[in-house]
Design a protein around this motif. Structure first.
Motif, short mmCIF file in Angstrom:
data_model
loop_
_atom_site.label_atom_id
_atom_site.label_comp_id
_atom_site.label_asym_id
_atom_site.label_seq_id
_atom_site.Cartn_x
_atom_site.Cartn_y
_atom_site.Cartn_z
N ALA A 71 45.03 41.91 42.72
CA ALA A 71 46.25 41.24 43.18
C ALA A 71 46.06 39.75 43.41
O ALA A 71 47.02 39.07 43.77
N ALA A 72 44.85 39.24 43.20
CA ALA A 72 44.57 37.83 43.48
C ALA A 72 45.19 36.93 42.42
O ALA A 72 45.37 37.32 41.27
N THR A 73 45.54 35.73 42.82
CA THR A 73 46.03 34.70 41.91
C THR A 73 45.14 33.46 42.04
O THR A 73 44.74 33.11 43.17
N PRO A 74 44.88 32.77 40.95
CA PRO A 74 45.27 33.09 39.57
C PRO A 74 44.47 34.29 39.05
O PRO A 74 43.39 34.60 39.54
N VAL A 75 45.04 34.95 38.06
CA VAL A 75 44.40 36.14 37.52
C VAL A 75 43.14 35.75 36.75
O VAL A 75 43.02 34.65 36.21
N SER A 76 42.18 36.65 36.75
CA SER A 76 40.91 36.40 36.08
C SER A 76 40.39 37.68 35.46
O SER A 76 40.59 38.78 36.00
N TRP A 77 39.75 37.55 34.31
CA TRP A 77 39.16 38.71 33.66
C TRP A 77 37.94 39.22 34.42
O TRP A 77 37.66 40.42 34.43
N PHE A 78 37.21 38.32 35.05
CA PHE A 78 35.98 38.69 35.74
C PHE A 78 36.12 38.39 37.23
O PHE A 78 36.15 37.23 37.64
N PRO A 79 36.26 39.42 38.06
CA PRO A 79 36.45 39.20 39.51
C PRO A 79 35.19 38.68 40.17
O PRO A 79 34.06 38.95 39.72
N LYS A 80 35.38 37.94 41.26
CA LYS A 80 34.24 37.38 41.97
C LYS A 80 33.39 38.45 42.66
O LYS A 80 32.18 38.30 42.80
N ASP A 81 34.03 39.51 43.13
CA ASP A 81 33.28 40.56 43.82
C ASP A 81 32.77 41.65 42.88
O ASP A 81 32.31 42.71 43.33
N GLY A 82 32.87 41.43 41.56
CA GLY A 82 32.33 42.38 40.61
C GLY A 82 33.25 43.56 40.33
O GLY A 82 34.36 43.65 40.86
N PHE A 83 32.77 44.46 39.51
CA PHE A 83 33.54 45.64 39.12
C PHE A 83 33.08 46.86 39.91
O PHE A 83 31.94 46.94 40.35
N ASN A 84 34.00 47.82 40.07
CA ASN A 84 33.68 49.07 40.76
C ASN A 84 34.60 50.16 40.24
O ASN A 84 35.51 49.91 39.45
N VAL A 85 34.35 51.38 40.69
CA VAL A 85 35.14 52.54 40.24
C VAL A 85 35.97 53.11 41.40
O VAL A 85 36.35 54.28 41.36
N ASP A 86 36.29 52.29 42.39
CA ASP A 86 37.04 52.78 43.54
C ASP A 86 38.43 53.28 43.15
O ASP A 86 38.92 54.27 43.71
N ALA A 87 39.09 52.60 42.20
CA ALA A 87 40.43 53.01 41.80
C ALA A 87 40.40 54.40 41.18
O ALA A 87 41.26 55.25 41.47
N TYR A 88 39.43 54.67 40.32
CA TYR A 88 39.32 56.00 39.72
C TYR A 88 38.97 57.05 40.76
O TYR A 88 39.48 58.18 40.71
N THR A 89 38.12 56.69 41.71
CA THR A 89 37.76 57.63 42.78
C THR A 89 38.97 58.02 43.60
O THR A 89 39.17 59.21 43.93
N ASN A 90 39.81 57.04 43.93
CA ASN A 90 41.01 57.32 44.73
C ASN A 90 42.00 58.20 43.97
O ASN A 90 42.59 59.13 44.54
N VAL A 91 42.20 57.90 42.67
CA VAL A 91 43.14 58.69 41.87
C VAL A 91 42.67 60.13 41.74
O VAL A 91 43.45 61.09 41.91
N LEU A 92 41.38 60.32 41.48
CA LEU A 92 40.85 61.67 41.31
C LEU A 92 40.82 62.44 42.63
O LEU A 92 40.97 63.66 42.65
#
Length: 306
Positions: A71-92
């Motif tokens: 949700a941060a602006t401006p949008v970026s392909w590579f987030p500062k805090d790195g990538f994670n799988v929290d979204a998939y964990t929450n959905v599952l």
């Protein structure tokens, strides 16, 4: 003892080896692949493919971000805090993904098989049988292609309510069996099947159904596969009708079920993108396995320039 000597090629003849790449590109012997026209076509196809893949790549990248980074602006392909799988964990964790996937697989498979049966029989009758009202029926089918599906939701819902089929698998399946566009495509293919083959079978005593089952259908495997794949994809992605006709959570399909996985904190972009990726994965697998059948089927119906 007689010795056979192979004739020598003409002096002006030059042999050229044809490898797999040349055969796949349908090149003639001696024809160059990197001609100016082919270069322009390849560049245009690469640009269009990238433009089509860009939204999907953005959805995949966003699904591996944290909600803050998504949700941060401006949008970026590579987030500062790195990538994670929290979204998939929450959905599952919050949704019943296996059950919803099974419901989608069951209904989409049933819709595909029954649609192939209904559409192929209707298409063969229009292509080969001269009955009264055939022309008017054909134009009615063509006209029904332009009718928006949402227009039929209210009468279909009352029909399912009258038949006491609401909140059942049949309520999801039956209204999706009518596919006028697929009837038209199959009819165009059946018209290209040599009529002499059917005449020979009828001389041997075969009836209409026997001819259809033993002669026409085996020759129509490419187009049947292509139509089946398109029907399966449409049934799998259908959200509006299963959403309206089912209220029982145990009958929800995957697109409907994933929409129920919501957070108390409002719209969660990473979680929404993770849901979209999970719903698209089975269709990507189906397309990768059957893409040749799709191209081959529609290239022989008259729409591919043949």
């Amino acid at each position: 003892m007689t010795t056979t000597v192979a004739p020598r090629p003409h002096a002006g003849y030059k042999s050229a080896a044809r490898g797999r790449f040349a055969q796949a590109a349908n090149l003639r012997t001696g024809e160059k692949f990197l001609s100016p026209g082919r270069i322009v076509a390849i560049v245009a196809l690469v640009v269009m493919a990238f433009a089509w893949l860009l939204p999907f790549l953005w959805a995949v990248v966003t699904s591996f971000k944290s909600e803050t980074s998504a949700a941060a602006t401006p949008v970026s392909w590579f987030p500062k805090d790195g990538f994670n799988v929290d979204a998939y964990t929450n959905v599952l964790r919050e949704g019943n993904i296996p059950l919803w996937t099974w419901n989608s697989l069951l209904t989409a498979t049933a819709i595909t098989l029954l649609t192939l049966v209904v559409s192929s029989l209707a298409a063969y009758a229009l292509a080969r049988i001269d009955f009264r009202g055939r022309r008017w029926l054909f134009w009615l089918i063509i006209a029904s292609i332009i009718v928006p599906p949402p227009v039929l939701i209210v009468p279909l819902f009352y029909e399912m309510l009258t038949l006491n089929l609401v909140d059942t698998y049949w309520a999801i399946i039956l209204p999706q069996l009518v596919a006028p566009a697929m009837v038209f495509v199959l009819m165009k293919f059946f018209q290209q099947v040599p009529i002499e083959l059917e005449d020979a079978a009828r001389i041997d005593g075969a009836g209409r159904l026997r001819v259809f089952w033993s002669i026409v259908l085996p020759l129509s495997r490419p187009i049947l596969a292509a139509v089946g794949i398109f029907v399966f994809i449409a049934a799998w992605n259908n959200f509006l009708w299963p959403f309206i006709i089912t209220s029982d959570a145990s009958l929800m399909t995957l697109p409907v079920g994933l929409q129920t996985v919501k957070s108390a904190y409002g719209l969660q972009y990473a979680q929404t993108m993770a849901s979209a990726v999970l719903a698209a994965l089975p269709l990507i697998v189906v397309f990768l396995f059957f893409q040749r059948q799709i191209i081959r089927g529609f290239s022989t119906t008259g729409f591919g320039g043949q």
